[in-house]
Write an enzyme that holds these catalytic residues in place. Structure first.
Site: not given
Length: 538
Positions: A202, A275, A309, A407
């Site tokens: 997905k 992750e 990331c 973040e």
């Protein structure tokens, strides 16, 4: 900062005219987009229209998957996996090497689709194709090392044989993000295939076409039909259905969503690898080469417009070189070429969406309002495209500012001057994240010693992230709230297997011989154990 305008690629239809209805002019020829979207498992009339963040131009109509479609995708995948699991490792490797060639041969096409769909610079798009090619070659060449049965010592030498097998989990659900739509869609799934699994993928709804191009290349390489199926739709619904049907889930995305994925997997007692987010630090030590560090810091911070990331958002610089380093870092940042990334000269492209732009603008505005100084950047650039934001360097960021510990996931970095390396290491370890860190120093041995004190899953010396991320034999993943599990290397394929021990007993077996009492048998076992210890046997 320089700017550029987009140049049409080979898949562009009629030119985009913003003065008229944008739906009248699609970037991709209808036949091209239809060939890709036909791979989505969908039997319903529901669709979604995707647009390019470069200029708002429509890309394709994306069929959506219902709950029944997701279940059907898993049923098809299970049938394909049953046959695939019986194929030889060499056969799988042969197909994987064909994929390696296809990805390199079609790199220009991959770049075109990724640039239009994600808004990134072309050089960043190419690295996606390169990383998938690296991954395909690595697992094809090392598959026997990772998957062959291994002999282990038995309890009774010569009489007991132990073989340890790696058995595929079954069907792996992969939920991939938008920021690296080609490599994140494929790189986690390739070792799953090599281990004998099937995949139901997905991709993020914002970058379906790039992931679907990957699925097409898999089939062209020779992987069986239905071994890799694709579903589409909102993560809150389709992602949940994947967790309900998969034998293992691989998720890349935000920490908040990752926690929900982990909870869903725990409810079913299935494994998962996650992750997640990061607030990644970079340490510029007093003995760093200033020019090397400034160049590396620019890439570490602003590659893919900071939507990576492992990109850097916090920078600690030694007091002895702070002023000289900052001068070079600002100069390199201001020399970057901004614009839609259709050609190779662009250094930084667009953010992905209005939501991402709003987050970046809010973080910068909050920091400035509370006293932070903008050394360069800090502005939205609608003249380049709807979601462009300048690469931004902040100084004087403090704890009460939103961007201090949260973040940003955009082209924004905060600078901090340090006098004491011990305190700088402590600052690098602040917060709950622990994904990636960087250290710049001329003394590699000392930098590696410092790396052991950094609570991050990967640490790069004199490089932002590429040294670990591109070294496929090295595990990659996060500590603390940056995730669990690892991609790449042995860990990256073994997560998709169950470990099975097979014991073969020769002779009488593990019990007393006829006429021997249990007490005597116990004494024999004790003597044997003392002998094994004396001989140094495990």
């Amino acid at each position: 900062m320089s700017q550029q305008t987009p140049q049409p690629g080979p898949y562009v239809g009629a030119p985009f005219d913003p003065e008229h209805d944008p739906r009248a002019s699609y970037v991709f020829e209808p036949e091209y987009a239809a060939a890709l979207t036909s791979r989505i498992v969908s039997t319903v009339a529901e669709t979604a229209l995707s647009h390019s963040p470069c200029n708002g131009q429509p890309l394709a109509v994306i069929p959506q998957s219902s709950d029944d479609d997701v279940r059907a995708a898993f049923e098809r995948a299970r049938r394909a996996q049953a046959a695939w699991s019986r194929t030889s490792l060499d056969h799988r490797a042969e197909i994987m090497l064909r994929l390696h060639k296809l990805v390199l041969d079609r790199a220009e096409e991959i770049c075109d689709v990724a640039v239009w769909e994600s808004g990134k610079a072309r050089k960043d798009a190419y690295l996606e194709a390169y990383h998938v090619a690296l991954t395909a070659r690595y697992y094809a060449r090392t598959i026997h090392r990772h998957m062959d049965s291994q002999r282990r010592p038995g309890v009774v030498p010569l009489a007991t044989r132990i073989d340890v097998n790696r058995v595929p989990k079954g069907v792996v659900g992969i939920i991939s993000p938008w920021n690296y739509p080609f490599t994140m869609a494929l790189c986690d799934g390739l070792p799953a295939l090599m281990a004998g699994n099937a995949v139901v993928a997905k991709p993020d709804s914002q970058t379906m076409l790039t992931a679907l191009l990957g699925a097409q290349l898999l089939e062209e390489a020779g992987f069986p039909k239905d071994l890799w199926t694709v579903v589409a739709g909102p993560g809150s619904r389709v992602g949940t259905r994947i967790i309900e049907n998969a034998d293992y889930v691989c998720f890349t995305g935000s920490t908040a969503t990752g926690k929900r994925v982990a909870a869903g997997c725990a409810e079913r007692l299935i494994g998962c690898s996650l992750e997640l987010g990061g607030k990644n630090p970079i340490l510029i030590l007093r003995d760093a080469d200033i020019e090397t560090a400034a160049e590396g810091a620019t890439r570490a911070t602003f590659s893919n417009a900071g939507q990576l990331c492992v990109s850097t958002e916090r920078m600690m610089v030694a007091d002895e070189i702070y002023d000289r380093f900052v001068e070079r870092f600002v100069a390199r940042t201001e020399a970057m070429v901004l614009g839609p990334g259709h050609n190779w000269e662009t250094d930084m492209g667009s953010l992905i969406s209005q939501d991402q732009l709003d987050t970046v603008k809010a973080h910068v505005a909050d920091a400035v309002a509370k006293g932070a100084k903008v050394l360069t950047g800090g502005k939205h650039r609608p003249d380049l495209g709807p979601f462009f934001f300048e690469p931004t360097i902040l100084e004087g960021v403090t704890e009460e500012m939103t961007c201090f510990g949260n973040e940003t996931f955009g082209p924004v970095i905060s600078l901090y001057r340090f006098h004491d390396e011990t305190k700088a290491i402590a600052k690098a370890n602040e917060g709950n994240y622990g994904l990636n860190a960087s250290i710049y120093s001329r003394d590699g041995k000392r930098a590696r010693a410092i790396a052991r004190e950094i609570k991050c899953g990967t640490v790069n010396i004199n490089e932002g992230y590429g040294a670990t991320f591109a070294s496929l034999d090295a595990p990659m993943g996060g500590m603390r709230e940056s995730g669990m599990g690892r991609r790449q290397g042995a860990e990256g394929i073994h997560r998709y297997t169950e470990t099975q021990a097979v014991g073969t007993q020769r002779g009488w077996g593990f019990r007393p011989v006829p006429g021997m009492s249990n007490e005597t048998f116990a004494k024999v076992l004790t003597l044997n154990e003392r002998l094994m210890k004396k001989l140094g046997r495990a």
